[in-house]
Design an enzyme around this catalytic site. Structure first.
Site, PDB file in Angstrom:
ATOM      1  CG  ASP A 175      -1.872   1.124   1.298  1.00 52.98           C
ATOM      2  OD1 ASP A 175      -2.020   1.828   0.270  1.00 52.98           O
ATOM      3  OD2 ASP A 175      -2.463   1.337   2.366  1.00 52.98           O
TER       4      ASP A 175
ATOM      5  CG  ASN B 144      -1.817   5.572  -1.770  1.00 47.36           C
ATOM      6  OD1 ASN B 144      -2.013   4.507  -1.178  1.00 47.36           O
ATOM      7  ND2 ASN B 144      -2.658   6.075  -2.659  1.00 47.36           N
TER       8      ASN B 144
ATOM      9  CD  GLU C 235      -1.542   0.981  -3.734  1.00 47.67           C
ATOM     10  OE1 GLU C 235      -0.992   1.911  -3.124  1.00 47.67           O
ATOM     11  OE2 GLU C 235      -2.761   0.709  -3.604  1.00 47.67           O
TER      12      GLU C 235
ATOM     13  CG  ASP D 149     -13.456  -2.849  -7.646  1.00 45.40           C
ATOM     14  OD1 ASP D 149     -13.843  -2.301  -6.584  1.00 45.40           O
ATOM     15  OD2 ASP D 149     -13.231  -2.214  -8.697  1.00 45.40           O
TER      16      ASP D 149
ATOM     17  CG  ASN E 158     -13.738   1.983  -5.613  1.00 48.30           C
ATOM     18  OD1 ASN E 158     -13.287   0.840  -5.725  1.00 48.30           O
ATOM     19  ND2 ASN E 158     -13.759   2.641  -4.465  1.00 48.30           N
TER      20      ASN E 158
ATOM     21  NE  ARG F 125      -7.007   3.726  -5.726  1.00 42.14           N
ATOM     22  CZ  ARG F 125      -6.734   4.016  -6.979  1.00 42.14           C
ATOM     23  NH1 ARG F 125      -7.095   3.183  -7.951  1.00 42.14           N
ATOM     24  NH2 ARG F 125      -6.106   5.146  -7.296  1.00 42.14           N
TER      25      ARG F 125
ATOM     26  CG  HIS G  71      37.226 -30.603  14.505  1.00 41.19           C
ATOM     27  ND1 HIS G  71      38.235 -31.241  15.192  1.00 41.19           N
ATOM     28  CD2 HIS G  71      37.834 -29.950  13.470  1.00 41.19           C
ATOM     29  CE1 HIS G  71      39.389 -31.019  14.595  1.00 41.19           C
ATOM     30  NE2 HIS G  71      39.187 -30.226  13.562  1.00 41.19           N
ATOM     31  CG  ASN G  72      39.533 -27.233  15.221  1.00 45.67           C
ATOM     32  OD1 ASN G  72      40.143 -27.910  16.054  1.00 45.67           O
ATOM     33  ND2 ASN G  72      39.961 -27.100  13.972  1.00 45.67           N
TER      34      ASN G  72
ATOM     35  CD  GLU H  81      39.440 -30.478  18.975  1.00 46.18           C
ATOM     36  OE1 GLU H  81      40.431 -31.204  18.857  1.00 46.18           O
ATOM     37  OE2 GLU H  81      38.815 -30.004  18.010  1.00 46.18           O
TER      38      GLU H  81
ATOM     39  CG  ASP I 151      42.769 -27.680  19.503  1.00 45.70           C
ATOM     40  OD1 ASP I 151      42.231 -28.704  19.943  1.00 45.70           O
ATOM     41  OD2 ASP I 151      42.892 -27.443  18.288  1.00 45.70           O
TER      42      ASP I 151
ATOM     43  CG  HIS J 234      43.845 -24.753  14.431  1.00 46.56           C
ATOM     44  ND1 HIS J 234      43.328 -25.964  14.852  1.00 46.56           N
ATOM     45  CD2 HIS J 234      44.392 -24.990  13.215  1.00 46.56           C
ATOM     46  CE1 HIS J 234      43.539 -26.874  13.926  1.00 46.56           C
ATOM     47  NE2 HIS J 234      44.194 -26.314  12.924  1.00 46.56           N
TER      48      HIS J 234
ATOM     49  CD  GLU K 138      44.589 -31.252  19.191  1.00 46.49           C
ATOM     50  OE1 GLU K 138      45.550 -30.836  18.504  1.00 46.49           O
ATOM     51  OE2 GLU K 138      43.431 -31.346  18.752  1.00 46.49           O
TER      52      GLU K 138
ATOM     53  CE  LYS L  67      48.303 -37.289  24.698  1.00 48.02           C
ATOM     54  NZ  LYS L  67      49.584 -36.641  24.378  1.00 48.02           N
TER      55      LYS L  67
ATOM     56  CE1 TYR M 177      16.948 -26.719 -14.177  1.00 48.68           C
ATOM     57  CE2 TYR M 177      15.848 -24.873 -15.263  1.00 48.68           C
ATOM     58  CZ  TYR M 177      16.631 -26.022 -15.329  1.00 48.68           C
ATOM     59  OH  TYR M 177      17.085 -26.452 -16.546  1.00 48.68           O
TER      60      TYR M 177
END
Length: 783
Positions: free
Chosen positions: A191, A193, A202, A227, A231, A233, A348-349, A378, A380, A393, A427, A478, A734
């Site tokens: 809309d 306006n 619109e 409508d 009109n 609208r 991981h990491n 993990e 490190d 790392h 680690e 460990k 696609y």
């Protein structure tokens, strides 16, 4: 003023209005008012429907607030934030104006709202501001946290409370309410306006916004039929009639009329017939009556125990009508079996937020992993200055964070989503002194959460269950052998070193390798149920290894074992935990497919959580069920110590999966800044399981219709091991000359897939909801 260093600066000019043409997955983005406090009233219909248009906190957010955005000690800028009239999005100011869609964030993408200095950014850079004025908005996916400082504590609280109310209302919305909210949001945008009337021009703009390229003659005929005032609208009831026609679901009407007969309403016995044909396990007359009372909108029909078409649509769009079995969304599996009998969500990491070469490390990465249900993270660990070990790392340009800060994040966030145990996979590259510091931090910060001794003195080596370890933290590291060195420190045997650490050491210094051989008694003592040990052989040794021994294998080594010793590896994993991690050559932190590792019973299949892609979709799908607690009970064939199962030789097909892809609804636009860009959707269904079951099939594409495309195509799959299979529904745009663009996806275990007519609620690449985007399918499982 907000930031102390700006006390005497001149007030910035008001922000320029954001252009109206902003395409979004859901909700409205009307341009902000040019002056603060000037709230456009016509667009507040959405908030009224949410019951929040008169809420003082929400009204304050609509007026907007100037926050200090914190990024570093030197980057602290004042920015205006304002809730949009849809109640679903927040507009924010940028120094350099960008595309309109880059000036907003969505309430539904918020993971959490934290008060005070509860983020890494505010803890490090917000010390000059009182905590009561600070808040952090944490997002789902890869988007960075938003660290903000409000002018006053009360204004900060208004946003914390207001966002909380909006999130709660959004979570409580039915799919039908979300759809209504969504279409009226676009209606307000179209809309141009703001006269609350819609010209044909619109209306055409509206159609493009909602991703449909409708023939002009057909669109104009539909416009003229609505409508009634003649009109040119549409207003009031005429607009509602146009929307009803636009949102019609002919395929649902056809199903409804098949069961309702000539009176066009479903009685409870007729609804029961539909439920029985759906294959609903709890199809009883009482259940049919309960569904009518839950989803029927018409009070008169409800009183007479009748369901109208609207109520039928409400039911099919609800969680009970979804493809995912709602009974599986809570913890429903046996949680009293040994840890080795479960797939465990693993990272991981974990400390990385980007690549493993030069990306930043952050405690927030741990918080996000826990929010996604991760149960094994993990760390490190390397020598740091001042006697404080750091995590990063090694031998790369990744930034460093303190070990103790990570352990603090574990204490605060490990159990916010799941109560089941967390494994800290260490680690360790530190010397003896800093290893002792690591043990001290684990003890003092985690306290009683930390497992420091066996739970069952009678069976000290047997792995306990997730249920028994609720709220506890395990250390994987460990364990010292029996021989002590002269200075009282104990040297680990080379053959017991973690293979992953060995790969790291190959590029390290000689001194670093020497240190890695040494294990401090304090840290060794914390490896109670997860003792790192190299997997030497899969042949039964004279003395069986203890269940508490955990092996870490690279993806290459794991694949070799699966290929050469499939059943022996499965038997090993029925009793012992095995962790698999990505090859170090994956410099961009890419992932491998976890499915192959799950097929052989590996429990701790560690992935880079910061890297989206189909691999993380599979991980999210695997752990989607059982309350998303991060633990999934393995199939019986992977738990029995004498199993004959081999994923490479699974036997003949025993299950047939047939999926009829019917329609899609309200797919998101991919090019947010081009109104005329409409998707050409196709649907691909993928099966991920043992190698013989892996398959993918797809429909044709539908030209220029992302609003309500229709396929009516049937795809069929033969499965040998259905209990391991994941089903991934993918929608793509696609393109004849380049790779198709991703639109949305949803992945779930076949064992949690319900039969009959079902809606698939699509997710983005980052796993965020694309509501109200859905697929509508019919599912049949035989065998």
């Amino acid at each position: 003023m907000l930031c102390g260093s700006w006390r005497n600066r001149r007030r910035q000019p008001e922000e320029p209005p954001v252009p109206a043409q902003v395409a979004t997955p859901v909700g409205l983005l009307s341009p902000p008012a040019s002056q603060e406090g000037n709230i456009k009233r016509p667009g507040l219909r959405a908030l009224k429907k949410m019951g929040l248009s008169e809420d003082e906190d929400v009204r304050a957010m609509l007026r907007g607030s100037r926050f200090c955005k914190i990024r570093s000690p030197t980057w602290q800028k004042e920015r205006l934030y304002r809730l949009q009239e849809d109640g679903l999005s927040v507009w924010f100011q940028r120094r350099i104006p960008r595309a309109p869609s880059q000036h907003i964030f969505f309430v539904q993408h918020i993971e959490a709202i934290r008060e005070g200095h509860q983020s890494e950014g505010l803890r490090h850079f917000g010390g000059a501001f009182e905590p009561a004025r600070c808040l952090t908005i944490a997002f789902k996916g890869r988007r960075k946290n938003l660290d903000l400082v409000a002018p006053t504590a009360e204004e900060a609280q208004r946003w914390v409370r207001g966002l909380g109310k909006l999130r709660a209302r959004l979570d409580a919305m039915s799919q039908r309410e979300r759809l209504d909210h969504w279409i009226h949001s676009y209606l307000h945008r179209a809309d141009s306006n703001r006269d609350s009337k819609m010209s044909f021009k619109e209306i055409k703009s509206l159609l493009r916004m909602v991703n449909v390229d409708m023939n002009d003659m057909y669109a104009y005929r539909l416009f003229k039929e609505c409508d009634h005032s003649k009109n040119e609208r549409l207003e009031g009831p005429e607009i509602e009639e146009f929307l009803r026609r636009l949102l019609k679901r002919p395929e649902l009407e056809e199903i409804f009329h098949r069961y309702s007969g000539e009176d066009r309403v479903l009685s409870a016995p007729e609804l029961l017939e539909f439920l029985e044909d759906q294959g609903e396990p709890k199809a009883t007359l009482a259940h049919a009556q309960q569904l009518i009372h839950t989803y029927e909108l018409n009070e008169t029909a409800k009183q007479h125990e009748l369901m109208t078409l609207d109520g039928f649509m409400m039911y099919l769009l609800s969680p009970e009508g979804a493809a995912l079995d709602s009974a599986h969304t809570r913890v429903f599996q046996d949680m009293d079996q040994p840890l080795a009998h479960y797939f465990i969500s693993s990272s991981h990491n974990t400390y990385l937020t980007d690549s493993q070469i030069g990306g930043p490390s952050s405690t927030e990465a741990y918080v996000r992993a826990f929010a996604q249900g991760c149960r094994c993270v993990e760390l490190d660990c390397w020598e740091g200055p001042g006697g404080e070990p750091v995590i990063y790392h090694g031998h790369t340009f990744t930034s460093k964070i303190l070990f103790r800060d990570v352990i603090q994040a574990v204490r605060e966030h490990a159990f916010t989503v799941s109560p089941y145990p967390v494994v800290l996979s260490l680690e360790n590259h530190c010397g003896l002194e800093q290893q002792a510091a690591m043990a001290r931090h684990l003890h003092t910060i985690l306290g009683d959460m930390l497992v420091t001794q066996t739970l069952d003195p009678q069976n000290p080596e047997e792995l306990p269950s997730p249920e028994r370890l609720k709220g506890r933290v395990l250390v994987k590291g460990k364990k010292l052998p029996a021989t002590r060195s002269e200075n009282g420190r104990i040297l680990s045997e080379r053959e017991e070193e973690d293979e992953e650490e060995e790969e790291e050491e190959e590029v390290g210094a000689v001194e670093q390798r020497r240190r890695a051989k040494q294990i401090s008694p304090e840290l060794s003592a914390l490896a109670v149920y997860c003792c790192a040990a190299r997997l030497q052989t899969l042949r039964p040794p004279p003395v069986p290894p203890q269940p508490c021994q955990v092996s870490s294998l690279s993806e290459r080594k794991a694949k070799k074992l699966i290929r050469e010793a499939g059943n022996s590896f499965v038997r090993h994993n029925a009793r012992h935990l095995t962790r698999v991690y990505p090859l170090g050559l994956r410099m961009n932190s890419a992932n491998y497919s976890p499915q192959e590792m799950w097929n052989s019973g590996c429990q701790l299949v560690a992935l880079n959580f910061q890297t989206p892609g189909y691999e993380m979709d599979l991980n999210a799908g695997r752990f989607l069920v059982n309350g998303q607690c991060g633990y999934i009970l393995k199939p019986v064939c992977l738990r029995s110590p004498n199993t004959t199962f081999d994923p490479e030789c699974p036997g003949p097909p025993r299950t047939t999966l047939t999926i009829q892809v019917l329609t899609a609804q309200q797919l998101p636009k991919l090019n947010a800044e081009k109104p005329n860009s409409i998707v050409d959707p196709l649907v691909r269904i993928e099966i991920h399981g043992v190698p013989a079951d892996c398959a993918r099939k797809e429909t044709n594409y539908v030209l220029n219709n992302g609003f309500n495309p229709r396929w009516g195509q049937t795809l069929q799959f033969q499965l040998r091991v259905p209990e391991l299979a994941l089903v991934r529904f993918v929608v793509e745009d696609y393109d004849a000359t380049s790779p198709n663009d991703f639109v949305g996806q949803f992945t779930l275990p076949l064992s949690s897939l319900k039969q009959g007519y079902r809606h698939i609620h699509l997710l983005s690449k980052d796993g965020a909801s694309l509501s109200p985007a859905t697929l509508f399918v019919h599912i049949c499982i035989r065998g």
